[in-house]
Structures are given as C-alpha cells and as structure tokens.
Motif scaffolding. Sequence first.
Motif, PDB file in Angstrom:
ATOM      1  N   LEU A 166       0.829  -1.209   0.000  1.00  0.00           N
ATOM      2  CA  LEU A 166       0.000   0.000   0.000  1.00  0.00           C
ATOM      3  C   LEU A 166       0.863   1.258   0.000  1.00  0.00           C
ATOM      4  O   LEU A 166       0.572   2.236  -0.700  1.00  0.00           O
ATOM      5  CB  LEU A 166      -0.939   0.000   1.212  1.00  0.00           C
ATOM      6  N   ILE A 167       1.948   1.249   0.776  1.00  0.00           N
ATOM      7  CA  ILE A 167       2.851   2.398   0.832  1.00  0.00           C
ATOM      8  C   ILE A 167       3.573   2.572  -0.501  1.00  0.00           C
ATOM      9  O   ILE A 167       3.743   3.691  -0.999  1.00  0.00           O
ATOM     10  CB  ILE A 167       3.852   2.234   1.993  1.00  0.00           C
ATOM     11  N   ALA A 168       3.987   1.465  -1.106  1.00  0.00           N
ATOM     12  CA  ALA A 168       4.646   1.532  -2.415  1.00  0.00           C
ATOM     13  C   ALA A 168       3.695   2.102  -3.469  1.00  0.00           C
ATOM     14  O   ALA A 168       4.104   2.877  -4.350  1.00  0.00           O
ATOM     15  CB  ALA A 168       5.136   0.151  -2.833  1.00  0.00           C
ATOM     16  N   LEU A 169       2.419   1.740  -3.370  1.00  0.00           N
ATOM     17  CA  LEU A 169       1.422   2.254  -4.303  1.00  0.00           C
ATOM     18  C   LEU A 169       1.289   3.772  -4.168  1.00  0.00           C
ATOM     19  O   LEU A 169       1.160   4.488  -5.169  1.00  0.00           O
ATOM     20  CB  LEU A 169       0.075   1.576  -4.028  1.00  0.00           C
ATOM     21  N   LEU A 170       1.350   4.255  -2.930  1.00  0.00           N
ATOM     22  CA  LEU A 170       1.304   5.701  -2.696  1.00  0.00           C
ATOM     23  C   LEU A 170       2.531   6.381  -3.305  1.00  0.00           C
ATOM     24  O   LEU A 170       2.408   7.410  -3.987  1.00  0.00           O
ATOM     25  CB  LEU A 170       1.248   5.980  -1.192  1.00  0.00           C
ATOM     26  N   LEU A 171       3.710   5.805  -3.091  1.00  0.00           N
ATOM     27  CA  LEU A 171       4.940   6.385  -3.632  1.00  0.00           C
ATOM     28  C   LEU A 171       4.939   6.407  -5.161  1.00  0.00           C
ATOM     29  O   LEU A 171       5.524   7.297  -5.776  1.00  0.00           O
ATOM     30  CB  LEU A 171       6.155   5.599  -3.130  1.00  0.00           C
TER      31      LEU A 171
END
Length: 461
Positions: A166-171
Amino acid sequence: MKLHIFRKQKITTYLGEDINFSRTLTAFDLMAMGIGAVIGTGIFILPATVAATTAGPGVSLSFLVAAVICVLAGMCYAEFASSIPVAGSAYSYGNIIYGEFIGWLMGWALILEYMLAVATVAAGWSSYFTAFIKPFGIKLPKAVPGPFNPKQGVYFDLIAVVAIFLIALLLAQGMKSSIKINNTAVIIKITIILIFIFVGLNFIKPSNYHPFLPYKMAGVFKGATTVFFAFLGFDVVSSSAAEVKKPQKNMPLGIIGTLAVAVILYMGVSLVLTGMVNYTKLDIANPVAFALQYVHQDWLAELLSLGAIVGMASMMLTMIYSSSRLIYAMARDGLLPHVFSKIDAKHHTPQLALLVVTIVIALGAAFFSVDQLTNLVSFGTLFAFTLVSFGIIRLRSRTDIKNVGFKVPGYPYVPVVSGLCCIFMIFQLNTDVFIMAGIWLIIGIIIYFVYGYHHSQLESK
C-alpha cells in the motif's frame, strides 16, 4: 586485461542524468522525511528490547552514545550532500570519491540497510496493528500475523506485506502527494509521543531505575550498536538530493535537524518507559502500549498504538523511497540492469526500481523476525558511515568539486573521529552478524565482477 575497478564517476554526469527528477522538496519536507524514518520502530520497540536484554535503564545512555556518533557522521553526510547533490546517497559519493568498486560495496551495504530496515519496521507495525484492532473484537487468523514459525502455527506476516504494498502504491503516485501525507503523519506521531512522555512522567517509580546499569558500561555500548539502527533515517535524507530545492542549504538543515529532534524524543521515551515498568518485563513486541496498560492508562495505550501505526508507516514510506532511489542510481550507472533507471514521465519516479524493492522487502517482512533483521541493518549503516566519514578528507582534496554550502567543522579531526567511532561500533556486533554480512558482501562482489563491471557506464568511456 587490466581491471579498472577504481575508475571514478564525474559529478557532472550524475547532475545531467538526474535532471528528470522534479526539485520540489524543502528543508521542512526533508526533516519530516528524516524524522518519519528515524522515529519508527526505534522509539516504539527498541528502547524496551535493549533495556531488557542489554543495557537496563541505562538504555537512555545507549541512545546518547549512538546519537553522538550519528551527529559526527551526520555532519559528514551533510557536507557530501551539499557538495554532491545527486541521487544515490553514499553509493554515489563513493563512486565519485573512492571509485566504482568501493562505491558499489557501499551501495550494496545500503541495500542491506534500507530494505531490511523496512522489513524490520513492517514486522513491528504488524504487532501494533494486531494489538490496535483487538479491542474492537477483530481477530486475525493465527497463521498470518507474524514471522515464519511453523511450530507456533504461523507461516507468514500478511499484515506486514499488505502495508508495504500500500505504501509503495502511494509512492508510485509521485513525491508531491506522498510528502504531504508523510508530513501529516510525522506531526501526528510526534504529538502522540509527547503525550506519552508527559503522561508517563506521573507514573515513574524511582525504584525501577535501580540498578541503572545492571550490565555496566559494556551493556551501554553494546546497546548503542543496536539502537544505532534507530537513527538510521538521517542518512536516507541524503538520497533525495536530486529532488531538493536549494540542496546546498536545505540538505544540511534536513540531516542535522532530524538528529536533533530524534535524540530528544528517544531519550525522553527511554527514561519514562524504564521508569514506569521494570526493565526485566519489557522484552515484548509492543512495550510502550504494555507500559500504559500496566499503569491502567488503556485509553492512551490505544492512542499510542495508533501513533505507532502511523509512525512506522511514515518510516516505511521514507525507506522504500530511499531504496528505490538507490536501485535507480545503481542502474543509472549500469551496475544493475538499466531498465531500473527509467523515470516515469507522468509521476517522475523510477517505477520499476520501486516495484523490485517492494517485492524484496515484502519477502523479508513476511518470513523474518525483528531480532534477526535489526543487527544486520546496523552493519550496513555503520559500513557506509565509516567510508563517508573518511571520504570527507578525499572530498576536500578534489579541486573539481565546489562546495558553497555546509562544511564539517573541526576538519580533519571530526571526520577521522567519526570514522574511528563507526569502526568501534562495528566490532561490538555479534559474530553471526559478521558471517551474514560477509556472505552478503561476497554475493555483491560476485555480482559486480560478473555483471556490473562489464555493463558499467564507465566501461564504454
């Protein structure tokens, strides 16, 4: 055939290739990134673990020792970031100052540092998330919320893996939107930490501080090698140099400012935590929440679990970001497949580098425990810090690199003392850490000579 493993990269080449990044980050953004990375597992887990197993209530002194060494190394990083404002952090500095092979080893050690750091934090994040949802009657299947342990019926940490993706998707959406969310998360995190410190002061029992140094000063120094991991965030700030406005001014502010805030918060939490609960009871996965429940402050324990969740998420964001920029920098130079250096035209991010980093980190978080990962991260950090510290002497001798920004005071003594302190800290690590780190470096050397050397951008020049 003569090998040119110490051939050096030119700073002008890096500046030209990093031009596709957007320079949008300010000094405040850098401090938020640094604090977001530093104030994660370090403040919510490590003070208790190190107090229980290594330093006792003297863990606060372990943080102070680690902070002093980090300040010395931080000043060296600040001068490099001011002089060489490019992506890749210590890897790029090493390529320019020491030569390609040493630069590669520094980068390979940083991969170990950054990626394992996220995996470590994700494991801690999973523990706090599980504790946070428990009062709401939400119970997860036993097989998924923890590291691989078939005897206990646990096979992989699904919660940690989902959080990482999820964090990678935000980045992947670009740094402008990611940094706004990160800044908000950091403000929430610091506020909750301060609430814990001020509330916890009312429940301190002086008897819990006796003995203050149950393991003597040897325990304090050994503890410092472990909590060194907690200050890891300031060096990842330097990896963002290619995306910073006025890097000569803002990079040093971001690095030094991060350390100043971090040491105050770490020592405050350590002193309050070991004063509230006897250090022998703190070797658990969610110690700060436990301490508050121990003194019947359940409402704050829930709030703190939320703060831990937000705080660790901001650390994962910073570290995943830094990992992807490191892979980008290595691929930019041809030492890894060039496809990982492609910058997405819409979001100005290296999407493929981000994807491979995310997959590797998720695998580490799914199957390994916090204890197995933390000391290896410390080795990668200290290895890079040592070479960056001594590298200032080489940097000052370069007439082709101009620096109108920050310079390390007390030159040449401070860089030399910084490097020697880092070497001292390395030799405090356990033997098994040297074995695992040695294997990692040997793998890196093989990759360099089999692939990197022959595909290097410098090979064609």
